[in-house]
Design a protein around this motif. Structure first.
Motif, mmCIF file in Angstrom:
data_model
loop_
_atom_site.group_PDB
_atom_site.id
_atom_site.type_symbol
_atom_site.label_atom_id
_atom_site.label_comp_id
_atom_site.label_asym_id
_atom_site.label_seq_id
_atom_site.Cartn_x
_atom_site.Cartn_y
_atom_site.Cartn_z
ATOM 1 N N SER A 6 48.546 43.490 36.141
ATOM 2 C CA SER A 6 47.259 42.802 35.978
ATOM 3 C C SER A 6 46.836 42.892 34.522
ATOM 4 O O SER A 6 46.918 43.959 33.927
ATOM 5 C CB SER A 6 46.160 43.470 36.807
ATOM 6 N N SER A 7 46.402 41.771 33.962
ATOM 7 C CA SER A 7 45.746 41.864 32.658
ATOM 8 C C SER A 7 44.321 41.358 32.871
ATOM 9 O O SER A 7 44.120 40.356 33.559
ATOM 10 C CB SER A 7 46.474 41.017 31.618
ATOM 11 N N VAL A 8 43.373 42.081 32.363
ATOM 12 C CA VAL A 8 41.980 41.725 32.598
ATOM 13 C C VAL A 8 41.347 41.286 31.289
ATOM 14 O O VAL A 8 41.473 41.966 30.275
ATOM 15 C CB VAL A 8 41.199 42.922 33.186
ATOM 16 N N PHE A 9 40.695 40.145 31.328
ATOM 17 C CA PHE A 9 40.047 39.622 30.126
ATOM 18 C C PHE A 9 38.623 39.227 30.493
ATOM 19 O O PHE A 9 38.409 38.223 31.162
ATOM 20 C CB PHE A 9 40.844 38.409 29.626
ATOM 21 N N LEU A 10 37.664 40.054 30.121
ATOM 22 C CA LEU A 10 36.258 39.720 30.363
ATOM 23 C C LEU A 10 35.665 39.333 29.012
ATOM 24 O O LEU A 10 35.311 40.177 28.215
ATOM 25 C CB LEU A 10 35.510 40.916 30.968
ATOM 26 N N LYS A 11 35.600 38.035 28.785
ATOM 27 C CA LYS A 11 35.244 37.564 27.442
ATOM 28 C C LYS A 11 33.736 37.507 27.205
ATOM 29 O O LYS A 11 33.268 37.717 26.090
ATOM 30 C CB LYS A 11 35.840 36.168 27.274
ATOM 31 N N MET A 255 29.508 38.910 39.217
ATOM 32 C CA MET A 255 30.611 39.870 39.284
ATOM 33 C C MET A 255 31.660 39.526 40.349
ATOM 34 O O MET A 255 32.752 40.071 40.367
ATOM 35 C CB MET A 255 30.044 41.277 39.566
ATOM 36 N N ALA A 256 31.302 38.596 41.241
ATOM 37 C CA ALA A 256 32.199 38.296 42.365
ATOM 38 C C ALA A 256 33.415 37.463 41.970
ATOM 39 O O ALA A 256 34.383 37.384 42.723
ATOM 40 C CB ALA A 256 31.424 37.549 43.454
ATOM 41 N N LEU A 257 33.345 36.835 40.819
ATOM 42 C CA LEU A 257 34.477 35.974 40.461
ATOM 43 C C LEU A 257 34.896 36.195 39.002
ATOM 44 O O LEU A 257 34.870 35.302 38.182
ATOM 45 C CB LEU A 257 34.124 34.500 40.723
ATOM 46 N N THR A 258 35.263 37.464 38.736
ATOM 47 C CA THR A 258 35.908 37.794 37.472
ATOM 48 C C THR A 258 37.306 38.280 37.842
ATOM 49 O O THR A 258 37.625 38.440 39.020
ATOM 50 C CB THR A 258 35.183 38.940 36.741
ATOM 51 N N GLN A 259 38.096 38.570 36.841
ATOM 52 C CA GLN A 259 39.456 39.042 37.143
ATOM 53 C C GLN A 259 39.450 40.425 37.805
ATOM 54 O O GLN A 259 40.456 40.851 38.363
ATOM 55 C CB GLN A 259 40.294 39.051 35.861
ATOM 56 N N LEU A 260 38.307 41.113 37.750
ATOM 57 C CA LEU A 260 38.227 42.420 38.417
ATOM 58 C C LEU A 260 38.261 42.284 39.935
ATOM 59 O O LEU A 260 38.682 43.194 40.640
ATOM 60 C CB LEU A 260 36.932 43.141 38.020
#
Ligand code: NZQ
Ligand code: ZN
Length: 392
Positions: A6-11, A255-260
């Motif tokens: 998994s790569s997580v990108f919260l821009k 928060m429900a639809l991020t890569q997390l």
């Protein structure tokens, strides 16, 4: 379970709370933008203070702007293209998208195609993003309706003005650089749209949960968000100026639809969204309300097909609704949908007068062509849609 990468990108940089827009002032001033496009929908932003706040802010940071209004719910290619031409003509280098998911979704395609003048067919871009050369111009999202999470993701769901097809395109460079979320801007959202946004979020969380190999941390993350949503949903619908309810709903939807929300999960299950998009493409119905109509039937039929899916529904019912067993979970779900005034049959949508065999064929073909749940076959889509057509 195999090892998953998994790569997580919260821009997005988040500014949340009453007056959040003014907290973003230094951040926005530091970007040295030259000219902004303010993008909005049918005018609700001019009735709830959000538009005025934005103008005040832009004046404070000396940023010139032009306005484009009229983005419709379930935004259409024709309108999006007009906005692209307007943005190019005015040489804007940033878009302030102020509104619900439809406005923010549109801003990403507008931002991308403004930066890529060789692209002129919006639908073609939705189907194939490979010809994008330059990154999108910056998007600043100011959310006025809690639901889609468009303020912090790359998705845009656009409808073809000619064919009634509706499809989601992802533009990573257009993820908003700032997500400005003032819960008081959502006070004016009516019951129908508030509940629809809430169910959209419910669907995002459950469709990420209802895959295989759900990572332990992620399952707890999804459950925590679902519990918060369920706790505040009814209050947000019935008591629109309740700040605590509105703010909890707003942050949960984001928060429900991020890569997390699918971190380290083997698979997700976007079948309900796939089917709903065919309905809102065909009849222009409200997205979240459509999801509420589709979900119980899909859960029932899918559970007949796959026992592991049924087990997950039972686990969900126990954890989130506090009930035991599959039937009790479905019954609770249907009652909850009714309690927030959402539809459980299609005749509750004023846009749908009848569902003919031809309509069923359209919905099945659409679901299969624009399938976000590739593990679902065309025959199974037909089974679910045929059943839905009977629920008048
Ligand atoms: O157009 P205006 O006048 O602004 O009125 C809107 C519109 O009529 C109104 N509204 C918004 N904020 C308001 C308000 N009314 C009063 N007070 C306010 N503060 O609400 C109506 C619906 O707006 P819309 O933006 O269409 O709703 P929503 O946020 O639910 O967005 C739906 C769209 O997002 C797509 C859907 O398919 C649909 O096209 N989605 C986007 C996703 C994404 N980017 O990740 C994921 C979702 O699953 C979804 O598919
Ligand atoms: Zn959705």
């Amino acid at each position: 379970m195999e090892k998953i990468m998994s790569s997580v990108f919260l821009k997005s940089k988040y500014f949340f709370g009453k007056g959040a827009i003014f907290e973003a002032k230094d951040e926005l001033a530091s970007k040295k933008y030259k000219k902004a496009l303010i993008l909005y929908g049918g005018g609700s932003v001019k009735t709830n203070g959000s538009f005025n706040d934005l103008i005040t802010l832009l004046k404070e940071i000396n940023l010139r702007y032009v306005e484009f209004g009229g983005i419709e719910p379930n935004p259409k290619t024709d309108t999006v293209y007009k906005a692209i031409l307007f943005a190019r003509e005015n040489k804007v280098d940033v878009i302030f998208a102020i509104g619900g998911g439809s406005v923010i979704d549109s801003s990403k395609v507008i931002g991308a195609l403004t930066a890529n003048p060789h692209l002129n067919d919006v639908w073609e871009y939705c189907l194939d993003t490979s010809k994008l050369v330059n990154p999108s111009i910056d998007i600043i999202a100011i959310t006025t309706l809690a639901g889609t999470a468009s303020e912090n993701n790359s998705g845009s769901v656009i409808s073809n003005s000619k064919t009634n097809e509706k499809y989601g395109v992802f533009t990573p460079s257009a993820v908003p650089v700032c997500a400005i979320e003032d819960p008081t801007y959502t006070f004016t959202v009516n019951k129908w749209q508030t509940a629809s946004g809430i169910f959209d979020c419910f669907s995002h969380l459950t469709e990420q949960y209802l895959g295989t190999g759900t990572f332990g941390w992620t399952k707890n993350y999804l459950f925590a968000n679902l519990k918060t949503l369920l706790k505040y949903a009814k209050t947000a619908v019935d008591d629109p100026t309740n700040y605590e309810a509105r703010s909890n709903v707003l942050w949960t939807t984001t928060m429900a639809l991020t890569q997390l929300a699918y971190f380290q999960c083997e698979s997700t299950d976007w079948a309900v969204h796939t089917i709903e998009h065919s309905f809102s493409g065909r009849w222009d119905i409200t997205h979240g309300a459509g999801l509420a109509f589709v979900t119980p039937t899909y859960w029932k039929l899918r559970s007949e097909k796959d026992s592991w899916f049924k087990d997950k529904i039972v686990e969900f019912g126990k954890e989130i609704f506090g009930v035991n067993g599959f039937d009790a979970t479905i019954e609770y779900l249907v009652n909850w949908i009714k309690s927030i005034y959402l539809p459980t049959n299609w005749s509750q949508f004023s846009e749908i007068k009848e569902i003919t065999e031809k309509d069923i064929d359209f919905l099945v073909e659409h679901s299969f062509k624009f399938n976000f749940a590739p593990h679902i076959s065309k025959d199974f889509f037909r089974k679910v849609i045929t059943e839905l057509a009977k629920i008048k």
